[in-house]
Design an enzyme around this catalytic site. Sequence first.
Site, PDB file in Angstrom:
ATOM      1  N   ASP A 186       0.915  -1.067   0.021  1.00 11.14           N
ATOM      2  CA  ASP A 186      -0.086  -0.022  -0.018  1.00 11.14           C
ATOM      3  C   ASP A 186       0.896   1.285   0.088  1.00 11.14           C
ATOM      4  O   ASP A 186       1.499   1.592   0.982  1.00 11.14           O
ATOM      5  CB  ASP A 186      -0.801  -0.026   1.180  1.00 11.14           C
ATOM      6  CG  ASP A 186      -1.951   1.307   1.057  1.00 11.14           C
ATOM      7  OD1 ASP A 186      -1.756   1.841  -0.251  1.00 11.14           O
ATOM      8  OD2 ASP A 186      -2.949   1.231   1.936  1.00 11.14           O
TER       9      ASP A 186
HETATM   10  C1  BGC Z   1      -4.639   3.847   0.152  1.00  9.66           C
HETATM   11  C2  BGC Z   1      -4.804   2.628  -0.704  1.00  9.66           C
HETATM   12  C3  BGC Z   1      -4.800   3.089  -2.276  1.00  9.66           C
HETATM   13  C4  BGC Z   1      -3.537   3.645  -2.544  1.00  9.66           C
HETATM   14  C5  BGC Z   1      -3.238   4.109  -4.144  1.00  9.66           C
HETATM   15  C6  BGC Z   1      -3.079   4.348  -0.258  1.00  9.66           C
HETATM   16  O1  BGC Z   1      -2.911   5.786   0.401  1.00  9.66           O
HETATM   17  O2  BGC Z   1      -4.254   3.319   1.331  1.00  9.66           O
HETATM   18  O3  BGC Z   1      -6.024   2.286  -0.321  1.00  9.66           O
HETATM   19  O4  BGC Z   1      -5.271   2.086  -3.060  1.00  9.66           O
HETATM   20  O5  BGC Z   1      -3.268   4.754  -1.643  1.00  9.66           O
HETATM   21  O6  BGC Z   1      -3.863   5.421  -4.070  1.00  9.66           O
END
Ligand code: BGC
Length: 770
Positions: free
Chosen positions: A294
């Site tokens: 993530d």
């Molecule tokens: C979030 C994710 C997301 C990723 C990409 C992160 O900050 O926790 O859920 O898919 O960013 O945008």
Amino acid sequence: MDRTRLATATMLGKLIVATWLASIAQANELTQKQQEDAAFIEQLIGQMTLEEKAGQLTQLGMQNTPTGPVIDTKGRETIGISQAGSLIGVHGAENTRRLQREAVQGSRLHIPLLFSFDVIHGFRTIFPVPLAEASAWDPDLSQRTARAAAIEATASGLHWTFAPMVDIARDPRWGRVVEGAGEDPFLGAALATARVRGFSGEGPPATSTILSTAKHFVAYGAAEGGRDYNISDLSERTLEETYLTPFRAAVEAGVDTIMPGFNEVDSMPMHANQKLLRHKLREDWGFQGIVISDYTGIKELMAHGVASTPRDTARLALTATVDIDMVGGDYAAELPALVRSGQLPQNALDGAVRRVLQTKQRLGLFDDPYRYSDPVRETTQMSSPQTRALAREAAQKSIVLLKNKDALLPLPKNLRKLVVMGALANDAVSTLGAWSGNGRAEESITVLEGIKRAVSPSSEIVYIPAASPDSPDTPGIDVVQRAVVDADVIVAALGETADMSGEARSRTSLDLPGAQDALLRSLIKTGKPVVVILMNGRPLAVPTLDEHIPAIIEAWFLGSEMGNAVADVLFGDVNPSGRLPITFPRTVGQVPIYFSHKNTGRPTSQTDPYTLKYIDSLTTPLYPFGHGLSYTTFTYSAPRLSKQRLTFDETLNVQVDVHNSGQRAGEETVQLYLRQNVASITRPVRVLRGFAKVMLAPGESKTVSFLLGQDDWALLNHDLLRSVESGTFTVFVGGSSATDNQAKFEITNDAQLAGPGSAIPRTLRDSSLR
Ligand code: BGC
């Protein structure tokens, strides 16, 4: 390298590949095509340098508005677009075609890119936020909206979405509660399955297939104090019974990728968590897809305090089988050196690279890297009338009627004068909700607009913003009393703006923010009939509203067609059928509050003070899980059971007659809950084990049947082994988790069951959900 050594190395490489292929071909009886595909990937891996491999495991961030902290990524310095494996935050047929050309033509081995984006509840046409859509309790609907989102997203060149978020959330202070299906693992698993199937559609190589991602593995929603990014401190049992269940359902449904959470579980950050990623997800569950970090979750292992250098972070994450580093750059910078120095085995790196390349191959990108970038599809498949109609249907079905005293709703369309209040009623951005993809505010129908379109031409609509969630000011509140003197009814949109929920949007309060409380009080003073439309991404604690306002509609953020759908319900073209997928507390102090709690040794009693209670609040929720009213009424027969006593492996048929005892056609969500009355360990007072939607004409009755089996009454014993324990059970069937409509049965023998801890109840495996 001289020619002889090169030839020997190549031959050796080919021999290894051939032996490897022969062994898997034998084990899995691969078809000719599969063998050729596997050989192609192995040969490619055989040709790649360590740097090229690290590149495939690197995702670069491309968007102007990043979804996390902006960091100076080493990855960007180390590799360019043509060396990366995938990009996040790009879309557009022309744009992706251009970038793909850069990768395919600019890289030595001509490996295509994967394009990814957060398509959470729609791409251009925006559907209700996931928490809202969960209120429909309708897996078929969720599958259809995911499919529609996939069609639009892939028409814009995208291969991959970071959805569904399947985190169970029981703390409404946590802003990301809006992105999931609420508090319950059974409902959550059903919707996870549906959404994974919807994103996939026919599956590759169809170009409307989008890769799905179940996130955030695991227990990210259990953040302590509801503070986003916080630790999750929970027992292995709770992990198994509650938080892992929807992930397991997603894996069984064929989810393509998994994203670990920013959280830690049992003192191990998820991005380094071998126990849960490598052993549970991959070895126990057999997940063979990609695990993607993530965002900067790999780099963050340093802040967590389990790594002191980027080299450590990369080693820990790859060893835990995190295949791709999103945006952080540590893989690009460190993996080659880690392998060269022997700190990481070559096969760990190759395993990750293989998974990435195989995914590209499955999508057909080695045959045609540009197959998703089709400008004609992009113009013809975006925002179609059918997709807009689906958005309206989904929005209608997501609305929950919380209260309707004296049948104030539905309103007649020929009102003389209707006053609309609240800044949210005219907030086009908020109608879309958080994470609204490529949705456009100017294409969304606000509540005000929806009402204007629905009423008779002779009706007068007066709009007074009066108060907004994000400001203490009360513009126009002084005119409220005067403006409503000759009004038939007031409709007020109250709640939160869309950016008050979502990532990094935790709140300590669940009250109406800004000056809305003042507006509410002034509305109560008018003495006029008031309807409140709640717009919010989390449960709100609104006891004053419940006490004084006769009609309350929970509308959440319903997306592009929000205003039309709200008007459909307000004026009775649609009879509301949504049910809460999460408990509404009376006050934030009751949090966490959820229906499947334990009884305790001193369950709440009105008369005995030494029982489970507060001295300043009731323990019961404001609105229970599963609650939702209709413009008609439903009555239930007592549950009829096919047997009163059965062995652990028999099935039980539970039937109930549901009758529409009101004046309108309506849809009821019949819910089945189960309780084991005595076991060797304590059990929740009830768990959800089935639900069914039934449409009934006025006066009509229908029989609804549920089949229960061993997976439904199995428990994890004290050693966390799946077993059935003999004893009595109570089955409850009704219109909410508070139903007392019950029957009892007995399981006569004990049994140890095979299989993993977090079993998916049999009712979820039913063909209706396949
Ligand atoms: C979030 C994710 C997301 C990723 C990409 C992160 O900050 O926790 O859920 O898919 O960013 O945008």
